[in-house]
Each structure stands twice: as C-alpha cells, then as structure tokens.
Design a protein around this motif. Structure first.
Motif, PDB file in Angstrom:
ATOM      1  N   VAL A 260      79.123  30.979  30.275  1.00  0.00           N
ATOM      2  CA  VAL A 260      79.247  29.375  30.676  1.00  0.00           C
ATOM      3  C   VAL A 260      80.291  29.149  29.455  1.00  0.00           C
ATOM      4  O   VAL A 260      80.020  29.218  28.513  1.00  0.00           O
ATOM      5  CB  VAL A 260      78.486  28.721  30.713  1.00  0.00           C
ATOM      6  CG1 VAL A 260      78.431  27.294  30.888  1.00  0.00           C
ATOM      7  CG2 VAL A 260      77.588  29.473  31.918  1.00  0.00           C
ATOM      8  N   ASP A 261      81.599  28.289  30.078  1.00  0.00           N
ATOM      9  CA  ASP A 261      82.416  27.517  28.677  1.00  0.00           C
ATOM     10  C   ASP A 261      81.958  26.642  28.344  1.00  0.00           C
ATOM     11  O   ASP A 261      81.041  26.332  28.621  1.00  0.00           O
ATOM     12  CB  ASP A 261      83.546  27.567  29.296  1.00  0.00           C
ATOM     13  CG  ASP A 261      84.254  26.671  30.332  1.00  0.00           C
ATOM     14  OD1 ASP A 261      82.935  25.464  30.392  1.00  0.00           O
ATOM     15  OD2 ASP A 261      85.074  26.997  31.339  1.00  0.00           O
TER      16      ASP A 261
ATOM     17  N   GLU B 264      81.915  22.907  30.042  1.00  0.00           N
ATOM     18  CA  GLU B 264      80.225  22.942  31.083  1.00  0.00           C
ATOM     19  C   GLU B 264      79.460  22.563  30.077  1.00  0.00           C
ATOM     20  O   GLU B 264      78.966  21.930  30.009  1.00  0.00           O
ATOM     21  CB  GLU B 264      80.265  23.854  31.642  1.00  0.00           C
ATOM     22  CG  GLU B 264      78.949  24.212  32.670  1.00  0.00           C
ATOM     23  CD  GLU B 264      78.379  25.019  33.796  1.00  0.00           C
ATOM     24  OE1 GLU B 264      77.763  25.036  34.542  1.00  0.00           O
ATOM     25  OE2 GLU B 264      79.228  26.209  33.624  1.00  0.00           O
TER      26      GLU B 264
ATOM     27  N   GLY C 263      80.032  18.884  28.679  1.00  0.00           N
ATOM     28  CA  GLY C 263      79.430  18.572  29.982  1.00  0.00           C
ATOM     29  C   GLY C 263      78.256  17.647  29.921  1.00  0.00           C
ATOM     30  O   GLY C 263      77.860  16.786  29.706  1.00  0.00           O
ATOM     31  N   ARG C 264      77.565  19.187  29.847  1.00  0.00           N
ATOM     32  CA  ARG C 264      75.736  18.939  30.530  1.00  0.00           C
ATOM     33  C   ARG C 264      75.428  17.900  28.622  1.00  0.00           C
ATOM     34  O   ARG C 264      73.895  17.304  29.367  1.00  0.00           O
ATOM     35  CB  ARG C 264      74.737  20.440  30.248  1.00  0.00           C
ATOM     36  CG  ARG C 264      75.766  21.548  31.399  1.00  0.00           C
ATOM     37  CD  ARG C 264      75.081  20.960  32.544  1.00  0.00           C
ATOM     38  NE  ARG C 264      73.489  20.669  32.348  1.00  0.00           N
ATOM     39  CZ  ARG C 264      72.329  21.507  32.968  1.00  0.00           C
ATOM     40  NH1 ARG C 264      72.753  23.615  33.097  1.00  0.00           N
ATOM     41  NH2 ARG C 264      71.093  21.561  32.398  1.00  0.00           N
TER      42      ARG C 264
END
Length: 148
Positions: free
Chosen positions: A74-75, A78, A81-82
């Motif tokens: 997962v970059d 992401e 953003g989360r």
C-alpha cells in the motif's frame, strides 16, 4: 548545544528501506529527538497499526508520522489519505519524507492533508543533514492531541 524536547510525543516512522530507517533514527537522535520511534516497514503494517482490529490499543495521542510514499503493498498516498479522512487520526501531523520531488506528487500530498513534505537528498551527508534539520524542528514542535 542541542536541547531535547520535553513534551512527550511519539514518532511513527513508515519506511521500508532499512538503511534509510537507520539513518533517520540515528540523525533524529543526534538532533536531540529522544522520543520513542515506532518503525513500520510497509503500507499494510501501517494500516494495521492505525486501523486494524487492535488499533484501539495503540497510543495515538501525541503522535507524529514520518511517511515514505514508495512502500510495498500500500503506497504512502493511500496511507496519508486514510489518516487524514478518519476521525480518530486526522489530527495527527504527517511529514512526508520521500525520494520524489515531482510537483504533482507534492501537490497531491498537500491536497490529501500532509503537514510537511521533504525530499530525501541522494548523498549520505546531505541526507543526514536534512534529517538532523527535521529533528531540530521536532524538538520545538507542539503536537496536538488526536482527540479534539
């Protein structure tokens, strides 16, 4: 003389490169950051730490995240953003520390809510110096409680 920061907070370092992680830890300590540092090695581990089934047991109050964008699984986009859209983590300061200096990536990180963006210098001495400057900033920064 370097003064150490007396207000307690923890650093969560999300970095997959072992060499970079060691340099970051060592140079933060040289700058006087003696706060606890938790190292997470990939995007999945980071999401589990913050949002997994046992995430409520993690002490997220008074936390600063140092985030690499180029992570396995997962970059960093992401993860950022989360972190910034979830009510329990949105107030955590996130410093993006990555190899890219692409203006689109920088703009995207700020649009997602990062608090600072730093490009990792290529050379050892420049990298060490940049991290020491980050450490000096962390010795004077005030970190919010994650709960409003």
């Amino acid at each position: 003389m370097i003064s150490t920061f007396t207000q307690p907070f923890s650093v969560v370092l999300i970095e997959d490169d072992e060499g970079h992680a060691n340099l970051i830890n060592r140079n933060l300590q040289r700058a006087g950051v003696l706060n606890p540092i938790t190292r997470l090695r990939d995007g999945h581990e980071a999401l589990t730490y913050f949002f997994g089934s046992d995430a409520h047991t993690q002490p997220l109050d008074k936390t600063v995240v140092v985030l690499d964008l180029n992570l396995p699984d997962v970059d960093g986009f992401e993860i950022l953003g989360r972190l910034k859209t979830d009510e329990t983590t949105r107030r955590i300061p996130v410093i993006v520390l990555t190899t890219t200096d692409n203006p689109r990536d920088i703009d995207r990180c700020y649009a997602l809510g990062c608090n600072a963006f730093m490009t990792k210098p290529v050379g050892y001495n420049d990298f060490s110096e940049a991290i020491q400057k980050l450490g000096l900033m962390l010795t004077i920064v005030r970190v919010p409680h994650t709960r409003p």
